[in-house]
Design a protein around this motif. Structure first.
Motif, PDB file in Angstrom:
ATOM      1  N   LYS A   6      10.189  29.188  55.470  1.00 17.69           N
ATOM      2  CA  LYS A   6      10.717  28.448  56.621  1.00 17.69           C
ATOM      3  C   LYS A   6      10.094  27.057  56.699  1.00 17.69           C
ATOM      4  O   LYS A   6      10.777  26.069  56.985  1.00 17.69           O
ATOM      5  N   ILE A   7       8.793  26.966  56.475  1.00 24.14           N
ATOM      6  CA  ILE A   7       8.101  25.675  56.520  1.00 24.14           C
ATOM      7  C   ILE A   7       8.622  24.762  55.416  1.00 24.14           C
ATOM      8  O   ILE A   7       8.905  23.581  55.652  1.00 24.14           O
ATOM      9  N   LEU A   8       8.798  25.313  54.231  1.00 23.30           N
ATOM     10  CA  LEU A   8       9.305  24.535  53.106  1.00 23.30           C
ATOM     11  C   LEU A   8      10.717  24.023  53.378  1.00 23.30           C
ATOM     12  O   LEU A   8      11.027  22.862  53.121  1.00 23.30           O
ATOM     13  N   LYS A   9      11.563  24.885  53.932  1.00 21.51           N
ATOM     14  CA  LYS A   9      12.936  24.478  54.277  1.00 21.51           C
ATOM     15  C   LYS A   9      12.917  23.397  55.365  1.00 21.51           C
ATOM     16  O   LYS A   9      13.697  22.454  55.328  1.00 21.51           O
ATOM     17  N   SER A  10      12.037  23.540  56.340  1.00 20.27           N
ATOM     18  CA  SER A  10      11.943  22.549  57.420  1.00 20.27           C
ATOM     19  C   SER A  10      11.484  21.197  56.886  1.00 20.27           C
ATOM     20  O   SER A  10      12.045  20.156  57.241  1.00 20.27           O
ATOM     21  N   VAL A  11      10.475  21.202  56.028  1.00 26.53           N
ATOM     22  CA  VAL A  11       9.970  19.959  55.448  1.00 26.53           C
ATOM     23  C   VAL A  11      11.041  19.312  54.571  1.00 26.53           C
ATOM     24  O   VAL A  11      11.264  18.103  54.639  1.00 26.53           O
ATOM     25  N   LEU A  12      11.715  20.124  53.767  1.00 26.41           N
ATOM     26  CA  LEU A  12      12.780  19.603  52.907  1.00 26.41           C
ATOM     27  C   LEU A  12      13.929  19.020  53.742  1.00 26.41           C
ATOM     28  O   LEU A  12      14.461  17.956  53.432  1.00 26.41           O
ATOM     29  N   GLY A  13      14.286  19.714  54.829  1.00 24.16           N
ATOM     30  CA  GLY A  13      15.321  19.210  55.730  1.00 24.16           C
ATOM     31  C   GLY A  13      14.925  17.900  56.377  1.00 24.16           C
ATOM     32  O   GLY A  13      15.731  16.969  56.488  1.00 24.16           O
ATOM     33  N   PHE A  14      13.673  17.797  56.800  1.00 25.94           N
ATOM     34  CA  PHE A  14      13.174  16.568  57.414  1.00 25.94           C
ATOM     35  C   PHE A  14      13.180  15.412  56.418  1.00 25.94           C
ATOM     36  O   PHE A  14      13.600  14.300  56.750  1.00 25.94           O
ATOM     37  N   VAL A  15      12.719  15.665  55.200  1.00 28.87           N
ATOM     38  CA  VAL A  15      12.714  14.625  54.162  1.00 28.87           C
ATOM     39  C   VAL A  15      14.135  14.174  53.859  1.00 28.87           C
ATOM     40  O   VAL A  15      14.402  12.975  53.719  1.00 28.87           O
ATOM     41  N   LEU A  16      15.066  15.120  53.781  1.00 26.52           N
ATOM     42  CA  LEU A  16      16.470  14.776  53.528  1.00 26.52           C
ATOM     43  C   LEU A  16      17.049  13.941  54.674  1.00 26.52           C
ATOM     44  O   LEU A  16      17.740  12.948  54.441  1.00 26.52           O
ATOM     45  N   LEU A  17      16.732  14.298  55.911  1.00 24.58           N
ATOM     46  CA  LEU A  17      17.194  13.543  57.075  1.00 24.58           C
ATOM     47  C   LEU A  17      16.635  12.122  57.066  1.00 24.58           C
ATOM     48  O   LEU A  17      17.356  11.156  57.310  1.00 24.58           O
ATOM     49  N   ALA A  19      15.662  10.432  54.454  1.00 25.31           N
ATOM     50  CA  ALA A  19      16.297   9.715  53.345  1.00 25.31           C
ATOM     51  C   ALA A  19      17.692   9.231  53.731  1.00 25.31           C
ATOM     52  O   ALA A  19      18.068   8.086  53.437  1.00 25.31           O
ATOM     53  N   ILE A  20      18.464  10.064  54.416  1.00 23.40           N
ATOM     54  CA  ILE A  20      19.815   9.670  54.843  1.00 23.40           C
ATOM     55  C   ILE A  20      19.748   8.529  55.848  1.00 23.40           C
ATOM     56  O   ILE A  20      20.492   7.548  55.740  1.00 23.40           O
ATOM     57  N   VAL A  21      18.851   8.628  56.824  1.00 19.80           N
ATOM     58  CA  VAL A  21      18.695   7.552  57.821  1.00 19.80           C
ATOM     59  C   VAL A  21      18.269   6.263  57.143  1.00 19.80           C
ATOM     60  O   VAL A  21      18.784   5.178  57.444  1.00 19.80           O
ATOM     61  N   TRP A  22      17.348   6.344  56.188  1.00 18.97           N
ATOM     62  CA  TRP A  22      16.889   5.152  55.478  1.00 18.97           C
ATOM     63  C   TRP A  22      18.037   4.498  54.702  1.00 18.97           C
ATOM     64  O   TRP A  22      18.181   3.278  54.729  1.00 18.97           O
ATOM     65  N   VAL A  23      18.863   5.289  54.022  1.00 21.91           N
ATOM     66  CA  VAL A  23      19.995   4.734  53.260  1.00 21.91           C
ATOM     67  C   VAL A  23      20.981   4.053  54.201  1.00 21.91           C
ATOM     68  O   VAL A  23      21.464   2.954  53.916  1.00 21.91           O
ATOM     69  N   VAL A  24      21.277   4.669  55.334  1.00 24.78           N
ATOM     70  CA  VAL A  24      22.214   4.069  56.294  1.00 24.78           C
ATOM     71  C   VAL A  24      21.650   2.769  56.850  1.00 24.78           C
ATOM     72  O   VAL A  24      22.351   1.752  56.937  1.00 24.78           O
TER      73      VAL A  24
END
Length: 130
Positions: A6-17, A19-24
């Motif tokens: 769960k922690i790994l999925k949460s961290v991965l989700g946060f990093v992905l979010l 990254a998307i905000v940074w690209v936009v």
């Protein structure tokens, strides 16, 4: 083990979010650009009150090739104005028709919000007779 997953999925989700905000945010002007097709109302070279001194093998400042462009949109009759450092605007004349992509300032630049800083000439053609 389930907690670690769960922690790994949460961290991965946060990093992905993030990254998307940074690209936009980094590509805001391109993502939210506006294509305008219509008659060129005015195109003027922006004259800078500076002396031009060229260095041997040096490049001229791009600001020397600045233009102010205004196009009347065919569909809405709205006038769109922008500045551009695209040298293609040097051949455009008032009364011709053009397709241009206008790049907006991002909303966090409060003083310039809602205006355009770049107009990229895509297509230039003679206006059809009315």
């Amino acid at each position: 083990m389930a907690t670690l997953s769960k922690i790994l999925k949460s961290v991965l989700g946060f990093v992905l979010l993030v990254a998307i905000v940074w690209v936009v945010l980094a590509n805001y002007s391109v993502i939210f650009s506006k294509t305008v097709v219509g008659e060129v109302i005015n195109v003027e070279r922006v004259e800078l009150p500076v002396a031009l001194i060229a260095r041997a093998g040096g490049e001229l400042n791009e600001k020397v090739f600045s233009f102010a462009i205004s196009i009347k949109d065919d569909t809405t009759n709205e006038l769109f104005a922008a500045t551009s450092e695209d040298r293609q605007w040097a051949i455009v004349q008032k009364g011709q028709c053009a397709e241009a992509v206008y790049l907006p300032y991002p909303p966090w630049e409060l003083k310039k919000r809602g205006t355009y800083f770049g107009a990229r000439l895509v297509k230039l053609y003679e206006c059809p007779k009315k």
